[in-house]
Each structure stands twice: as structure tokens, then as C-alpha cells.
Motif scaffolding. Structure first.
Motif, PDB file in Angstrom:
ATOM      1  N   ASP A   1       0.865  -1.188   0.000  1.00  0.00           N
ATOM      2  CA  ASP A   1       0.000   0.000   0.000  1.00  0.00           C
ATOM      3  C   ASP A   1       0.899   1.234   0.000  1.00  0.00           C
ATOM      4  O   ASP A   1       1.522   1.573   0.999  1.00  0.00           O
ATOM      5  CB  ASP A   1      -0.897  -0.016   1.235  1.00  0.00           C
ATOM      6  N   MET A   2       0.965   1.921  -1.124  1.00  0.00           N
ATOM      7  CA  MET A   2       1.883   3.046  -1.287  1.00  0.00           C
ATOM      8  C   MET A   2       1.296   4.382  -0.857  1.00  0.00           C
ATOM      9  O   MET A   2       2.038   5.353  -0.653  1.00  0.00           O
ATOM     10  CB  MET A   2       2.338   3.129  -2.744  1.00  0.00           C
ATOM     11  N   ASN A   3      -0.019   4.486  -0.743  1.00  0.00           N
ATOM     12  CA  ASN A   3      -0.633   5.783  -0.432  1.00  0.00           C
ATOM     13  C   ASN A   3      -1.585   5.739   0.756  1.00  0.00           C
ATOM     14  O   ASN A   3      -2.301   6.709   1.007  1.00  0.00           O
ATOM     15  CB  ASN A   3      -1.360   6.343  -1.654  1.00  0.00           C
ATOM     16  N   GLY A   4      -1.593   4.633   1.480  1.00  0.00           N
ATOM     17  CA  GLY A   4      -2.373   4.560   2.713  1.00  0.00           C
ATOM     18  C   GLY A   4      -3.865   4.495   2.535  1.00  0.00           C
ATOM     19  O   GLY A   4      -4.616   4.830   3.462  1.00  0.00           O
ATOM     20  N   ASP A   5      -4.338   4.039   1.351  1.00  0.00           N
ATOM     21  CA  ASP A   5      -5.778   3.982   1.136  1.00  0.00           C
ATOM     22  C   ASP A   5      -6.368   2.617   1.465  1.00  0.00           C
ATOM     23  O   ASP A   5      -7.560   2.372   1.230  1.00  0.00           O
ATOM     24  CB  ASP A   5      -6.130   4.386  -0.291  1.00  0.00           C
ATOM     25  N   GLY A   6      -5.529   1.710   1.972  1.00  0.00           N
ATOM     26  CA  GLY A   6      -6.040   0.418   2.409  1.00  0.00           C
ATOM     27  C   GLY A   6      -5.970  -0.694   1.387  1.00  0.00           C
ATOM     28  O   GLY A   6      -6.311  -1.837   1.695  1.00  0.00           O
ATOM     29  N   VAL A   7      -5.539  -0.405   0.164  1.00  0.00           N
ATOM     30  CA  VAL A   7      -5.375  -1.443  -0.852  1.00  0.00           C
ATOM     31  C   VAL A   7      -3.932  -1.412  -1.361  1.00  0.00           C
ATOM     32  O   VAL A   7      -3.300  -0.350  -1.412  1.00  0.00           O
ATOM     33  CB  VAL A   7      -6.360  -1.277  -2.028  1.00  0.00           C
ATOM     34  N   LYS A   8      -3.428  -2.573  -1.728  1.00  0.00           N
ATOM     35  CA  LYS A   8      -2.039  -2.674  -2.154  1.00  0.00           C
ATOM     36  C   LYS A   8      -1.900  -2.285  -3.627  1.00  0.00           C
ATOM     37  O   LYS A   8      -2.728  -2.643  -4.462  1.00  0.00           O
ATOM     38  CB  LYS A   8      -1.524  -4.096  -1.921  1.00  0.00           C
ATOM     39  N   ASP A   9      -0.804  -1.572  -3.892  1.00  0.00           N
ATOM     40  CA  ASP A   9      -0.517  -1.090  -5.232  1.00  0.00           C
ATOM     41  C   ASP A   9       0.632  -1.900  -5.846  1.00  0.00           C
ATOM     42  O   ASP A   9       1.353  -2.620  -5.150  1.00  0.00           O
ATOM     43  CB  ASP A   9      -0.132   0.388  -5.170  1.00  0.00           C
ATOM     44  N   ALA A  10       0.798  -1.772  -7.159  1.00  0.00           N
ATOM     45  CA  ALA A  10       1.844  -2.494  -7.880  1.00  0.00           C
ATOM     46  C   ALA A  10       3.086  -1.627  -7.969  1.00  0.00           C
ATOM     47  O   ALA A  10       3.046  -0.528  -8.540  1.00  0.00           O
ATOM     48  CB  ALA A  10       1.359  -2.875  -9.272  1.00  0.00           C
ATOM     49  N   VAL A  11       4.200  -2.130  -7.427  1.00  0.00           N
ATOM     50  CA  VAL A  11       5.473  -1.411  -7.447  1.00  0.00           C
ATOM     51  C   VAL A  11       6.404  -2.118  -8.431  1.00  0.00           C
ATOM     52  O   VAL A  11       6.474  -3.348  -8.460  1.00  0.00           O
ATOM     53  CB  VAL A  11       6.120  -1.373  -6.053  1.00  0.00           C
ATOM     54  N   THR A  12       7.142  -1.327  -9.220  1.00  0.00           N
ATOM     55  CA  THR A  12       8.016  -1.931 -10.220  1.00  0.00           C
ATOM     56  C   THR A  12       9.130  -0.963 -10.587  1.00  0.00           C
ATOM     57  O   THR A  12       9.109   0.219 -10.218  1.00  0.00           O
ATOM     58  CB  THR A  12       7.214  -2.313 -11.478  1.00  0.00           C
ATOM     59  N   CYS A  13      10.123  -1.463 -11.300  1.00  0.00           N
ATOM     60  CA  CYS A  13      11.104  -0.630 -11.993  1.00  0.00           C
ATOM     61  C   CYS A  13      10.939  -0.868 -13.487  1.00  0.00           C
ATOM     62  O   CYS A  13      10.559  -1.961 -13.905  1.00  0.00           O
ATOM     63  CB  CYS A  13      12.530  -0.975 -11.568  1.00  0.00           C
ATOM     64  N   ARG A  14      11.253   0.133 -14.279  1.00  0.00           N
ATOM     65  CA  ARG A  14      11.115  -0.033 -15.718  1.00  0.00           C
ATOM     66  C   ARG A  14      12.248   0.712 -16.431  1.00  0.00           C
ATOM     67  O   ARG A  14      12.805   1.687 -15.912  1.00  0.00           O
ATOM     68  CB  ARG A  14       9.770   0.487 -16.204  1.00  0.00           C
ATOM     69  N   GLY A  15      12.601   0.204 -17.612  1.00  0.00           N
ATOM     70  CA  GLY A  15      13.688   0.806 -18.357  1.00  0.00           C
ATOM     71  C   GLY A  15      13.364   0.896 -19.834  1.00  0.00           C
ATOM     72  O   GLY A  15      12.432   0.264 -20.334  1.00  0.00           O
ATOM     73  N   LYS A  16      14.169   1.694 -20.536  1.00  0.00           N
ATOM     74  CA  LYS A  16      14.072   1.778 -21.990  1.00  0.00           C
ATOM     75  C   LYS A  16      15.438   2.194 -22.524  1.00  0.00           C
ATOM     76  O   LYS A  16      16.238   2.808 -21.821  1.00  0.00           O
ATOM     77  CB  LYS A  16      12.995   2.757 -22.436  1.00  0.00           C
ATOM     78  N   LYS A  17      15.685   1.823 -23.769  1.00  0.00           N
ATOM     79  CA  LYS A  17      16.945   2.174 -24.407  1.00  0.00           C
ATOM     80  C   LYS A  17      16.672   2.462 -25.870  1.00  0.00           C
ATOM     81  O   LYS A  17      16.027   1.661 -26.559  1.00  0.00           O
ATOM     82  CB  LYS A  17      17.962   1.038 -24.262  1.00  0.00           C
ATOM     83  N   SER A  18      17.169   3.587 -26.343  1.00  0.00           N
ATOM     84  CA  SER A  18      16.923   3.978 -27.725  1.00  0.00           C
ATOM     85  C   SER A  18      17.869   3.246 -28.664  1.00  0.00           C
ATOM     86  O   SER A  18      18.883   2.680 -28.255  1.00  0.00           O
ATOM     87  CB  SER A  18      17.100   5.487 -27.895  1.00  0.00           C
ATOM     88  N   THR A  19      17.536   3.294 -29.921  1.00  0.00           N
ATOM     89  CA  THR A  19      18.358   2.653 -30.944  1.00  0.00           C
ATOM     90  C   THR A  19      19.766   3.222 -30.979  1.00  0.00           C
ATOM     91  O   THR A  19      20.739   2.514 -31.267  1.00  0.00           O
ATOM     92  CB  THR A  19      17.712   2.820 -32.328  1.00  0.00           C
ATOM     93  N   PHE A  20      19.917   4.494 -30.633  1.00  0.00           N
ATOM     94  CA  PHE A  20      21.206   5.165 -30.736  1.00  0.00           C
ATOM     95  C   PHE A  20      21.947   5.235 -29.402  1.00  0.00           C
ATOM     96  O   PHE A  20      22.903   5.984 -29.251  1.00  0.00           O
ATOM     97  CB  PHE A  20      21.013   6.568 -31.292  1.00  0.00           C
TER      98      PHE A  20
END
Length: 427
Positions: A164-183
């Protein structure tokens, strides 16, 4: 003979018991293998109030426009005596480049659910998603994508955790994400997707993305760590592109991550190369948390343990090198070794220092590291290579005691050889 007699018998027995407790485990015992096309990551699923375990296996193909797959093996315990006869059931081809399959806590949706993180740095497969599946019953329901916003285009995801990231009583999805350009340009984000509180069980309702920070693109772990102001909620992240191991924390009195002014961060490490995975665990049995970290690459490679200081915000994270000379068989962009590490115990009721299970990734090996002392200040380990395919990639392993004998079974995806090997720690 005289020297032996000079050692007091109680001390000899003590030494023997200590050595047995630390080093009694041998190499994992091979039970067999079964065929799966290009297995990448494995998860063991134990449904609520059930004694049976299923395997979910992600499979991906680097050729553009080809389909990727998610497979299931139901009640794997019943197959341990005839593993070669396993024929996994196809769940879906709708997830692009599925990475880790993560079990969702039962209280999030009051059902047995998993989250599949997808996408990678290959042409036409860069648009990743977080996709949910309901694994209750004989038929898997889904997919339910929660990353459908146009602003999330071309991010790839590797792992999902729930809190629960914001204290509203329900659990949220936590993740890391990445991207890389062609160049060559790359970026990463620590982000959480807000669980729509008024539509808790409607997984098709839009989930709002909240970005916490940059430089974090692959794996992470969530925990609480000590400080002079008490225990604080923390997220430790890895940056494959940024080469940074980072820690974030919130000082919000309600442990909320909703207000960016209460969120802080620091860099733990930036000199070991491509930081790949991290797990928080007590590695030396001193009652304090440590960080189990891998760095994946061609020249800078390693398996490390970092001791967490008494105040993680200002103290020094002491690094211990377990192994640093991994050799990848793949020297092309994206190739490297090792992969992910995780703690494992010889038996489900064992105590003391845990062992470490490590995927070699592109060095084609699976490793088990066993502590060689009960002393909290001794960081020596015995390394056992229990699988060496001599070529190709070893994916993300999983383990669980699926047959109830008190010893975990280990499931090893040999991606390039189209096999899943199954081992047990029972000797």
C-alpha cells in the motif's frame, strides 16, 4: 595419535557439530528434466488453502514478430517421478517478452493471482506491460493489463511487488522499468501503479502511474531498515544502465509514498558495473539485514553482499565479494553474467546462515554457495556448480518444497537447451 589425544573431547565434538551444521549439504541432487521451448523465468504457485504447487514458466524469442509464451504445469509434485513426461499447458501468447512471474498476495484481489512483467531490448518487443492472471481453478483467466497508458510506451518491466503506497487500504503495484533507444540513450524509473480503490476487483480499470525516481530499471526489493529515527520504509533498486545500486525511503508519518517531498534517496554503489539484482536478507545470521547483489556484464561481474549500517541514510554499506570472475559465453550487447541470486535453505525448518542460489545467466551455469562458518564476521563460502550446460543461457530459477518432505526442489530453466532441470536438496 598424541596430537589427537591432546584435543579435549568436548571441543572436538563442538567443532564437529559446527562443521556439520555449516557444510552438511552436498550438491543438489538431479531428479530429471522436461522440455519447454526457451524457458526464461519460473515461478512456483501455491494456491490459497491448497497443498498442490503449479509451475508458471515464461518463454520468449528474440526473433522479431515471433510469439512469446506463458506455460503452466499443474500439481508438479505428481510428476517428480516421471519428469520427462511433463507437457506444459499453454496459458497465453499475448504477453510480449514475459520476464518474471510474481505471485500477488492473496489479500490484493481475494484470489490466487500472478503478475507477469514483460518487454525487453529487442526489436519490436520493447513495449512491455504488467499483465495480471487469475490462476484459481483449472482455467487461467486473463490477461488483465494495468499499464495501458500511452505514456508508458516502450518501457520494459522485470518484477512486480505489492504494498500500500498511499495509505488507502489497498495494495498497489510497485516496479522498476527501463528503456533504451536505438542510438544508445537509456533511462530507468522506480514507479508504482495505483490500485483503483473504488474498483478494487476491476482489473481493467486504468491504473495511474506515479514515478518516484530515476536510474532504476531492472530489479528491486522492498523492506524496512533501521535509522536513528527508527525503522523506515525502503525500496532498494538496481540500475543496469545507470550502474547504480540505490535506496529510496519515505519520511511520511503514515509511511506513504504519495508525497514526493517526503521521499529521499542515496546511491549505495556505482563502481561494480551493471547492477542487476538485489534481495534483502540476513545473510550472516546476526539479526540485521544485508543486501545480496549481482552485477551482470562481460568484464565487470560479481556476486556481492552488503552489510546494512545502523543508519542506512548516512552509514557505510560494507561490501563483501563472494565471486567476481564470471565469464559470459555471449559477448554481444545484452549478454553477460551472472543473473539473479536468492537465498535458499537446506530444509524448510533450518536456521542459521542461508545458502545462496545463483543463476549464471550467459555463463551457462547454476550455482549454490554454502557458508563455511557460523561466525557472523566470516564471509567465506563454498561454491558448487551443480549445472553446467557449457553453452547458452540459464534463466531465473525458482524453488519450493513441492512434495512436502521438508527439502526444497529447485527448478532451473536452461533457456538455450529447451529444458527445465529439477533438483532437490535432499541427499
Amino acid at each position: 595419535m598424541a596430537y589427537t589425544n591432546a584435543i579435549p573431547m568436548p571441543f572436538f565434538l563442538f567443532l564437529f557439530v559446527q562443521l556439520f551444521n555449516v557444510s552438511s549439504s552436498g550438491s543438489p541432487h538431479l531428479l530429471g528434466s522436461f522440455h519447454v521451448n526457451q524457458p526464461g523465468y519460473i515461478a512456483v504457485i501455491n494456491s490459497e488453502n491448497s497443498t498442490s504447487h503449479a509451475l508458471l514458466i515464461s518463454s520468449f524469442n528474440g526473433i522479431p514478430f515471433t510469439a512469446d509464451h506463458l506455460y503452466r504445469v499443474t500439481d508438479v509434485r505428481t510428476h517428480l517421478g516421471s519428469l520427462s513426461n511433463i507437457h506444459p499447458d499453454l496459458i497465453t501468447t499475448s504477453v510480449t517478452w514475459p520476464n518474471e512471474v510474481n505471485v500477488i498476495p492473496h489479500d490484493v484481489f481475494d484470489s490466487s493471482m500472478v503478475a507477469v512483467a514483460g518487454g525487453f531490448l529487442v526489436p519490436f518487443k520493447t513495449k512491455g506491460t504488467i499483465t495480471l492472471f487469475n490462476t484459481t481453478g483449472s482455467t487461467v483467466k486473463g490477461p488483465y493489463e494495468i499499464t495501458g497508458s500511452k505514456t508508458d510506451h516502450d518501457w520494459f518491466y522485470h518484477r512486480v511487488r505489492w504494498t500500500d503506497m498511499n495509505g488507502d487500504g489497498v495494495k498497489d503495484a510497485v516496479t522498476c522499468r527501463g528503456k533504451k533507444s536505438t542510438f544508445g540513450g537509456s533511462s530507468g524509473q522506480l514507479v508504482w501503479f495505483e490500485h483503483p480503490r473504488l474498483f478494487r476487483d476491476n482489473m481493467l480499470y486504468p491504473w495511474t502511474a506515479h514515478v518516484i525516481g530515476d536510474d532504476s530499471d531492472t530489479f528491486f526489493d522492498i523492506t524496512t531498515l533501521p535509522s536513528s529515527d527508527g525503522m523506515l520504509p525502503c525500496i532498494i533498486t538496481t540500475g543496469y544502465f545507470s550502474n547504480k545500486l540505490k535506496i529510496y525511503w519515505t519520511t511520511d508519518p503514515n509511511a506513504s509514498w504519495n508525497d514526493l517531498t517526503t521521499i529521499h534517496s542515496r546511491i549505495i554503489e556505482s563502481s561494480i558495473g551493471h547492477v542487476f539484482d538485489v534481495q534483502v536478507a540476513d545473510l550472516n545470521d546476526d539479526g540485521n539485514a544485508d543486501l545480496l547483489v549481482t552485477a551482470n556484464g562481460i568484464s565487470q561481474t560479481g556476486l556481492y553482499i552488503y552489510e546494512v549500517p545502523s543508519d542506512f541514510r548516512t552509514g557505510t554499506f560494507t561490501r563483501h565479494v563472494l565471486k567476481s570472475d564470471f565469464h559470459s559465453h555471449n559477448i554481444l550487447p545484452g549478454g553477460g553474467a551472472p543473473g539473479s541470486a536468492q537465498i535458499i535453505r537446506e530444509a524448510t525448518n533450518s536456521t542459521g546462515k542461508p545458502m545462496i542460489l545463483l543463476s549464471g545467466d550467459d555463463d551457462s551455469r547454476a550455482y549454490l554457495f554454502s557458508p563455511q562458518s557460523t561466525s557472523a564476521s566470516d564471509w567465506s563460502y563454498r561454491m558448487d556448480i551443480f549445472l553446467d550446460t557449457h553453452s547458452g543461457t540459464i534463466g531465473g530459477m525458482a524453488y519450493s518444497d513441492v512434495d512436502g518432505d521438508g527439502y526444497p526442489e529447485i527448478f532451473v530453466p536452461a533457456y538455450s537447451h529447451n529444458l527445465v532441470y529439477v533438483y532437490t536438496l535432499k541427499q
